[in-house]
Design an enzyme around this catalytic site. Sequence first.
Site, mmCIF file in Angstrom:
data_model
loop_
_atom_site.group_PDB
_atom_site.id
_atom_site.type_symbol
_atom_site.label_atom_id
_atom_site.label_comp_id
_atom_site.label_asym_id
_atom_site.label_seq_id
_atom_site.Cartn_x
_atom_site.Cartn_y
_atom_site.Cartn_z
ATOM 1 N N ASP A 2 37.382 37.943 -69.364
ATOM 2 C CA ASP A 2 38.365 38.859 -70.343
ATOM 3 C C ASP A 2 37.620 40.151 -70.964
ATOM 4 O OD1 ASP A 2 40.990 40.150 -70.896
ATOM 5 O OD2 ASP A 2 41.252 38.298 -72.894
ATOM 6 N N GLY A 3 38.279 40.960 -71.605
ATOM 7 C CA GLY A 3 38.092 42.377 -71.896
ATOM 8 C C GLY A 3 37.625 43.249 -71.440
ATOM 9 N N HIS A 19 36.153 47.228 -65.441
ATOM 10 C CA HIS A 19 35.795 46.792 -64.379
ATOM 11 C C HIS A 19 34.734 46.836 -63.204
ATOM 12 C CE1 HIS A 19 40.097 45.050 -65.200
ATOM 13 N NE2 HIS A 19 40.307 46.339 -64.864
ATOM 14 N N LEU A 113 23.018 27.507 -56.928
ATOM 15 C CA LEU A 113 24.354 26.830 -57.370
ATOM 16 C C LEU A 113 25.672 26.862 -56.534
ATOM 17 C CD1 LEU A 113 26.194 28.129 -60.264
ATOM 18 C CD2 LEU A 113 25.875 30.292 -59.668
HETATM 19 C C1 IPE Z 1 39.401 41.376 -67.253
HETATM 20 O O1 IPE Z 1 39.845 42.061 -68.060
HETATM 21 C C2 IPE Z 1 39.441 41.207 -65.915
HETATM 22 C C3 IPE Z 1 40.590 40.834 -64.911
HETATM 23 C C4 IPE Z 1 41.655 40.140 -65.644
HETATM 24 C C5 IPE Z 1 40.425 40.925 -63.658
HETATM 25 P P1 IPE Z 1 41.020 42.692 -68.703
HETATM 26 O O2 IPE Z 1 41.495 43.990 -67.535
HETATM 27 O O3 IPE Z 1 42.374 41.932 -68.638
HETATM 28 O O4 IPE Z 1 40.549 43.647 -69.959
HETATM 29 P P2 IPE Z 1 41.676 43.657 -71.150
HETATM 30 O O5 IPE Z 1 41.791 42.358 -71.168
HETATM 31 O O6 IPE Z 1 42.288 44.333 -70.825
HETATM 32 O O7 IPE Z 1 40.272 44.174 -72.422
HETATM 33 MG MG MG Z 2 42.896 40.562 -70.655
#
Ligand code: IPE
Ligand code: MG
Length: 216
Positions: A2-3, A19, A113
């Site tokens: 996340d993030g 991404h 893995l």
């Molecule tokens: C996570 O990052 C990636 C996916 C869900 C594909 P986010 O897209 O949720 O990033 P934030 O939470 O908006 O920062």
């Molecule tokens: Mg997110």
Amino acid sequence: MDGNGRWAHRHSLPRALGHQQGVKALHEAVRTCGDIGVKYLTVYAFSTENWHRPRKEITGLLNLMASSIDAEHLGLMKNNVRVHTIGHASDLPDKVRTKFQKLVSDTAQNTGLTFTLAISYGGRAEILDAFRKAMNQKKIPESEQDIAAMLYDPSLPDPDLLIRTGGEKRISNFLLWQLAYTELYFTDTLWPDFDKKELLAAIEEFGHRQRRFGRI
Ligand code: IPE
Ligand code: MG
């Protein structure tokens, strides 16, 4: 993982670049896990809820999955990584789904893995699907093992450690059944910044946890 979006925002970049950077972090995590002898790594790549994001972002993520499979295919083979997927792969466009299928079948005999991607995955959906499977097979589960055997990938052991990046402290419908006794690790680090050092720090902390499984 996340993030990605917030990472992009902080760097004044479009979310799509967050991404992209996230895929780099994932590449490093897979490599590190393989190197240090982790047997199973499962990542939450796309949730059932993520389908509610704007169409443009979804398309970008699907294209990124396709191009990342192409870019990583050979390296995963070379590194003896076995790829699995869990979730409703049938929700994916044919092009992406067949790429995943080929990656899974090409790496099936690898012995390093086991790297599992949860895609169009929801923990409650998985439990509901297990009920449906049981109904179709006319089998009433009599033990917890019977239920575990109906989940998407019964070959995966319950996780020892869950890492959630990006500062939120919740499970968000991930592996609900399997996480019963998993150690939880939350970090504010945004996924694209979660590098080898961060991963080793999480594992190091895990090593100090006392796991009692309800005993004393
Ligand atoms: C996570 O990052 C990636 C996916 C869900 C594909 P986010 O897209 O949720 O990033 P934030 O939470 O908006 O920062
Ligand atoms: Mg997110």
